[in-house]
Design a protein around this motif. Structure first.
Motif, PDB file in Angstrom:
ATOM      1  N   THR A 293       2.685  20.670  33.431  1.00  0.00           N
ATOM      2  CA  THR A 293       3.323  21.097  32.178  1.00  0.00           C
ATOM      3  C   THR A 293       4.317  22.228  32.413  1.00  0.00           C
ATOM      4  O   THR A 293       5.278  22.383  31.662  1.00  0.00           O
TER       5      THR A 293
ATOM      6  N   GLU B 276       9.729  31.722  20.043  1.00  0.00           N
ATOM      7  CA  GLU B 276       9.617  30.287  19.767  1.00  0.00           C
ATOM      8  C   GLU B 276       9.489  29.477  21.053  1.00  0.00           C
ATOM      9  O   GLU B 276       8.833  28.419  21.069  1.00  0.00           O
TER      10      GLU B 276
ATOM     11  N   VAL C 167       5.885  29.488  21.901  1.00  0.00           N
ATOM     12  CA  VAL C 167       5.117  28.651  20.971  1.00  0.00           C
ATOM     13  C   VAL C 167       5.201  27.186  21.392  1.00  0.00           C
ATOM     14  O   VAL C 167       4.192  26.460  21.410  1.00  0.00           O
ATOM     15  N   LEU C 168       6.397  26.734  21.754  1.00  0.00           N
ATOM     16  CA  LEU C 168       6.564  25.348  22.179  1.00  0.00           C
ATOM     17  C   LEU C 168       5.733  25.049  23.427  1.00  0.00           C
ATOM     18  O   LEU C 168       5.087  24.003  23.519  1.00  0.00           O
TER      19      LEU C 168
ATOM     20  N   ALA D 170       3.022  26.662  24.432  1.00  0.00           N
ATOM     21  CA  ALA D 170       1.594  26.729  24.083  1.00  0.00           C
ATOM     22  C   ALA D 170       1.131  25.425  23.451  1.00  0.00           C
ATOM     23  O   ALA D 170       0.033  24.923  23.758  1.00  0.00           O
ATOM     24  N   ARG D 171       1.952  24.850  22.590  1.00  0.00           N
ATOM     25  CA  ARG D 171       1.566  23.589  21.941  1.00  0.00           C
ATOM     26  C   ARG D 171       1.531  22.448  22.955  1.00  0.00           C
ATOM     27  O   ARG D 171       0.631  21.592  22.894  1.00  0.00           O
ATOM     28  N   ARG D 172       2.491  22.414  23.893  1.00  0.00           N
ATOM     29  CA  ARG D 172       2.467  21.363  24.920  1.00  0.00           C
ATOM     30  C   ARG D 172       1.216  21.479  25.779  1.00  0.00           C
ATOM     31  O   ARG D 172       0.596  20.473  26.140  1.00  0.00           O
TER      32      ARG D 172
ATOM     33  N   LEU E  79      -1.708  22.827  24.910  1.00  0.00           N
ATOM     34  CA  LEU E  79      -2.899  22.430  24.151  1.00  0.00           C
ATOM     35  C   LEU E  79      -2.981  20.910  24.012  1.00  0.00           C
ATOM     36  O   LEU E  79      -4.069  20.324  24.107  1.00  0.00           O
ATOM     37  N   ASP E  80      -1.838  20.289  23.837  1.00  0.00           N
ATOM     38  CA  ASP E  80      -1.838  18.822  23.733  1.00  0.00           C
ATOM     39  C   ASP E  80      -2.240  18.182  25.055  1.00  0.00           C
ATOM     40  O   ASP E  80      -3.010  17.209  25.076  1.00  0.00           O
TER      41      ASP E  80
ATOM     42  N   SER F 205      -8.169  27.303  23.737  1.00  0.00           N
ATOM     43  CA  SER F 205      -7.520  28.339  22.927  1.00  0.00           C
ATOM     44  C   SER F 205      -6.648  29.173  23.850  1.00  0.00           C
ATOM     45  O   SER F 205      -6.936  29.309  25.049  1.00  0.00           O
TER      46      SER F 205
ATOM     47  N   THR G  20      -6.354  26.802  19.047  1.00  0.00           N
ATOM     48  CA  THR G  20      -4.959  27.129  18.793  1.00  0.00           C
ATOM     49  C   THR G  20      -4.575  28.335  19.653  1.00  0.00           C
ATOM     50  O   THR G  20      -5.255  28.675  20.618  1.00  0.00           O
ATOM     51  N   PHE G  21      -3.495  29.003  19.284  1.00  0.00           N
ATOM     52  CA  PHE G  21      -3.034  30.158  20.057  1.00  0.00           C
ATOM     53  C   PHE G  21      -2.883  31.358  19.140  1.00  0.00           C
ATOM     54  O   PHE G  21      -2.746  31.212  17.920  1.00  0.00           O
TER      55      PHE G  21
END
Length: 734
Positions: free
Chosen positions: A373, A399, A402-403, A405-407, A409-410, A428, A462-463
Motif C-alpha cells: 500500500t 487530506e 486521510v486518503l 489511512a482509508r486505503r 484500513l481497506d 485502528s 477507523t483513524f
C-alpha cells in the motif's frame, strides 16, 4: 858521501807521529781514483741499509697498526697469500675458529688447517665425504663468488665471504650468524606452521616473497603463482596498501579488507602488518585473519537488532533512525511527515481461537499488504505484537494522510486465507504530523500512540488524529500545578538548610535555604519536578516569597554570626515588587539585613535590564549580601562581576566534582579563588563530597564549602541542634 843523505828514513816517522797527535790538524792523503770509487760504494751500501732498516721498522709499525685496527672489527678477517698461506688474521677470526686457532701461524697453509679440522671433526658437514668437502671448500676460496655458510662442530654458523687481491692473495671475511639463523628458524617455524595465512612482501615493490601453507590452502593459489603476484593482485577494491601510513595500529586492525581467492570468491579480512628485514632487504609481514563469517554473523546480528524477527520489518530503533533522517530533510523544505500507528483490533482473539501459528501468519500477511500500500520512499515498521507504524513523507495537507489511512484500513480488512481458515481482522489508526505534533521521532511516535489509544477506545475500526490535550505529560504537569498551588496556599512547602562551612576554622558560618515539598501521596517531591512548573505557571513568585519569609523567621532565632542564603529566580525580578517583599520579610522576622544573602544566577543578568540592576543595588543598599550562584556555567561571567559588586561567588559543583583527579578543574578553581581574592569577595565551593575535594579547595585558598561531606540539607529543628553543639564546642575550647 853526501850522496847517501836522501836515504833518510826518519822523516816519515815524524810525519806519522804528528798525525797521531792531531788527526784533524792535517788533511788525509790523496787517494787514487779506484779507492775513491770503493769508498762511495761503501757509503751507498750503508745508506741503503739504513733506509731498508727504516722501511722495515715502518712496515712493522704499519703491520702492528693494521693488526690493532682489524682486531677492533666485530667480524673475523684473514689475509692469505697466493698460495693460500696465512699472512695476517684478527682476534675475532681466532675466536670463531677457536678449535683450530692453535694451528694458525704465518706461512701455514689454510688447506692444512682445514684438513686437521676435518680430522678433528670441526666441520660436521664434511663427515663421510672429507676429500670432496675439502676440494669444494678450496675451490670456493680460490674462485670466490657468492657468500656461503659454514656449520661448525659446536653448532655455530659462519657466513664466509672471500675476495682475490690484485697480487693473487685472498682476503676472507667471517661473520658469526648463529643468532640470526636461530631467529630465522624461529620465524620459519612460526611462519610455515602458523594456522593463520601469512604473506611476506617486499616493502618497495610489493611483490610477494613467501607464503605459508595456510595462505596456499586458504587462497587456492600454488606457491609459484603467489611468487609472481603482488599484494595488490589479491585486493578486490582497495588501491591502498595494508601497511599504508597515517593510521594507528588500532585503526588499521579495525579496517576490513576484501581479497579475491583463486576461485573468484571474495573474503573479508583483518590484516595485521609488521615490518622486518628479510635477507638484506626491508620487507612486510602480513597476518591475514579471515573475518568473513564473523562479518556475516555481525550483519545478521545487526539486522536482528534492527528488524522484527517475524516479519523482517524494521523495529522501533531502526524506524526512529529513518524518521530522524526524514525529519532532517523536512527542516530544509516545506514538506511534512505523517506517522500512522496501526493496531489490529481483537488480535488476541485470533491467537486464542486459531493458535499462535495462525496469528504469526496473519501478522506476516498484514505486513505484506501494508508494504504494497505504501510508496517506496515511505517507511514501515512493526513495533510490538499487533502494532505497525507507517511514515508517509512529502505530506502537504492532512487530506493526503486521510486518503492513505482509508486505503490501509481497506487493505487490512480484506479476508486472509490461512491454513484453510478465512480470517478477517479490523484495525485502528492513530495519526500524528510534524511539526505540530512533534519535531522529533520519539515525540511523534508518542503522539501517534496516544491518538491510536483514542481511536481504539472511542471509535475502533477507523483513524484518529492527535490532539494536544491527549498529551499525558501535559496532564501530569497540570496535576503538579494544582497540587503545588494548594501546597503554597496551605504553606506545606518548607525550607531545609544546608550548612556553609568556613574551610579554615571548620565553623558553620551560614545555611542555604532549599525548598522541600512533602507531598501527602508522593512523599518528598524533587525540586527538579516542581520548580520548572512553578516558573512556567507564575507560581514561582508566591513560592519564593513564602521561602524567603520562612527562612528569615528561622534564621532570626540562630546565633547572630550565622547567615541564611535564599535563592531568587529571575522571574521574581520581573514583578517589580521584590524589594518590598525582602523588606517585609526582614521587618517581620527582625533579621538584620547583613545576615541575609540573596543568591542569583548569571541568567538574570543576561537581560541587561536597568530595572534588574536597580533592584540589585537597592537590595545591597539595605545591607543585604548578594551572591552569584553557579559561577562559571553561564555566559561572560567576568562582565557580570564588573556590572555589579557581588559579595560572594559560588563555584558550581561541576568544577568541584573529582577535583583531586582533575588538573583542569584545579586550574579553574585556582583562577576563581584568585579572582575572588583580587575583588575582595568570598569564594564558596558547592557540592563538596569527598575529603580529597576538601583538601584541594583548602590548598587553593577557597573560603567556604558546602556539600554532603559536611551535611545534607536539614529541617530547622536539626539546624538549631547543630548550632547549639557548635556553641558548646567553642565554649569548651575557650
Amino acid at each position: 858521501m853526501p850522496m847517501m843523505r836522501p836515504k833518510k828514513t826518519k822523516k816519515p816517522k815524524l810525519t806519522k807521529v804528528s798525525r797521531v797527535r792531531d788527526r784533524r790538524s792535517k788533511p788525509l792523503p790523496q787517494l787514487s781514483g779506484s779507492s775513491r770509487r770503493t769508498a762511495v760504494e761503501i757509503g751507498e751500501l750503508v745508506r741503503q741499509r739504513a733506509q731498508a732498516e727504516a722501511a722495515i721498522a715502518e712496515a712493522r709499525k704499519s703491520n702492528e697498526r693494521l693488526r690493532e685496527a682489524i682486531d677492533l672489527l666485530p667480524q673475523g678477517i684473514v689475509f692469505l697469500d697466493s698460495d693460500g698461506r696465512y699472512i695476517l688474521w684478527n682476534k675475532k677470526y681466532s675466536e670463531i675458529y677457536q678449535r683450530s686457532s692453535d694451528l694458525f701461524e704465518p706461512g701455514v697453509r689454510l688447506e692444512d688447517t682445514i684438513r686437521v679440522g676435518v680430522a678433528r671433526g670441526d666441520y660436521p658437514e664434511a663427515a663421510g665425504r672429507e676429500e670432496a668437502w675439502i676440494a669444494e671448500r678450496l675451490q670456493k676460496m680460490y674462485q670466490p663468488g657468492e657468500r656461503h655458510e659454514q656449520v661448525l662442530a659446536d653448532g655455530r654458523v659462519v657466513l664466509i665471504e672471500e675476495r682475490l687481491t690484485s697480487d693473487g692473495g685472498i682476503v676472507g671475511l667471517r661473520v658469526d650468524i648463529t643468532e640470526l639463523k636461530q631467529r630465522e628458524a624461529s620465524f620459519r617455524l612460526l611462519f610455515d606452521g602458523n594456522p593463520v595465512p601469512m604473506i611476506l612482501c617486499t616493502l618497495d615493490g610489493e611483490h610477494i616473497i613467501a607464503v605459508n601453507d595456510a595462505a596456499i590452502s586458504h587462497y587456492g593459489y600454488v606457491r609459484a603463482e603467489f611468487e609472481r603476484m603482488t599484494i595488490r593482485s589479491l585486493q578486490a577494491f582497495d588501491a591502498e596498501l595494508p601497511w599504508a601510513t597515517g593510521r594507528s595500529s588500532d585503526e588499521q586492525a579495525a579496517r576490513t579488507w576484501k581479497h579475491v581467492r583463486a576461485d573468484g570468491t571474495l573474503i573479508d579480512l583483518a590484516i595485521y602488518s609488521r615490518q622486518l628485514t628479510h635477507g638484506d632487504q626491508p620487507a612486510m609481514l602480513l597476518a591475514l585473519m579471515d573475518i568473513t563469517e564473523r562479518k556475516r554473523a555481525e550483519a545478521r546480528l545487526a539486522f536482528m537488532a534492527q528488524h522484527d524477527g517475524l516479519t523482517g520489518l524494521p523495529n522501533r530503533n531502526l524506524l526512529r533512525q529513518q524518521m530522524d533522517e526524514m525529519l532532517q530533510h523536512t527542516r530544509r523544505s516545506t514538506d511534512k511527515i505523517a506517522v500512522l500507528m496501526l493496531g489490529l483490533d481483537n488480535f488476541k482473539a485470533v491467537n486464542d481461537t486459531l493458535g499462535h501459528g495462525i496469528g504469526d501468519k496473519l501478522l506476516r500477511g498484514v505486513a505484506k499488504r501494508l508494504r504494497s500500500t505504501l510508496r517506496e520512499e515511505d517507511a514501515l515498521a512493526r513495533l510490538n505484537s499487533d502494532e505497525f507504524t507507517m511514515v508517509q513523507v512529502g505530506v502537504t495537507r492532512p487530506e493526503d494522510v486521510v486518503l492513505l489511512a482509508r486505503r490501509i484500513l481497506d487493505a487490512v480488512g480484506e479476508p486472509y486465507l490461512l491454513d484453510g481458515h478465512s480470517v478477517v481482522i479490523g484495525a485502528s489508526i492513530g495519526i500524528a504530523m510534524s511539526p505540530g505534533d512533534g519535531e522529533d521521532s520519539e515525540k511523534l511516535l508518542k503522539s501517534a500512540d496516544m491518538a491510536l489509544s483514542r481511536a481504539k477506545s472511542d471509535f475502533r475500526g477507523t483513524f484518529s488524529f492527535f490532539e494536544a490535550e491527549m498529551d499525558a505529560r501535559a496532564q501530569s504537569r497540570r496535576k503538579i500545578e494544582l497540587d503545588l498551588r494548594d501546597a503554597i496556599q496551605n504553606e506545606i512547602l518548607r525550607p531545609y538548610y544546608q550548612p556553609l562551612v568556613d574551610l579554615t576554622s571548620g565553623r558553620i558560618t551560614g545555611f542555604e535555604a532549599l525548598v522541600r515539598w512533602p507531598h501527602p501521596e508522593r512523599g518528598m517531591v524533587s525540586p527538579a519536578e516542581f520548580i520548572p512548573v512553578a516558573e512556567e505557571t507564575g507560581l514561582i513568585n508566591p513560592l519564593g516569597g513564602l521561602m524567603l519569609h520562612r527562612a528569615c523567621m528561622d534564621a532570626a532565632q540562630w546565633p547572630d554570626d550565622v547567615r541564611v542564603a535564599v535563592n531568587l529566580s529571575p522571574l521574581q525580578f520581573r514583578t517589580g515588587n521584590l524589594l518590598s517583599i525582602v523588606t517585609d520579610a526582614l521587618r517581620q522576622s527582625g533579621l538584620p539585613a547583613r545576615r541575609l544573602e540573596l543568591e542569583i544566577t548569571e541568567t538574570l543578568l543576561l537581560e541587561k535590564s536597568s530595572q534588574v540592576l536597580a533592584t540589585l543595588h537597592a537590595l545591597r543598599a539595605l545591607g543585604v549580601r548578594m551572591s552569584m550562584d553557579d559561577f562559571g556555567t553561564g555566559y561572560s561571567s567576568l562582565s557580570y562581576l564588573r556590572s555589579f559588586p557581588f559579595d560572594k561567588i559560588k563555584i558550581d559543583q561541576s568544577f568541584v566534582r573529582d577535583l583531586g583527579a582533575n588538573p583542569d578543574a584545579q586550574a579553574i578553581v585556582r583562577s576563581i579563588v584568585s579572582l575572588g581574592i583580587g575583588l575582595g569577595v568570598t569564594i564558596t565551593a558547592e557540592g563538596v563530597e569527598t575529603e580529597s575535594e576538601l583538601s584541594c579547595l583548602r590548598a587553593e585558598g577557597c573560603h567556604e564549602g558546602q556539600g554532603f561531606l559536611f551535611s545534607r540539607a536539614r529541617p530547622n529543628v536539626e539546624v538549631v541542634s547543630l548550632l547549639l553543639a557548635q556553641r558548646g564546642a567553642a565554649a569548651l575550647v575557650a
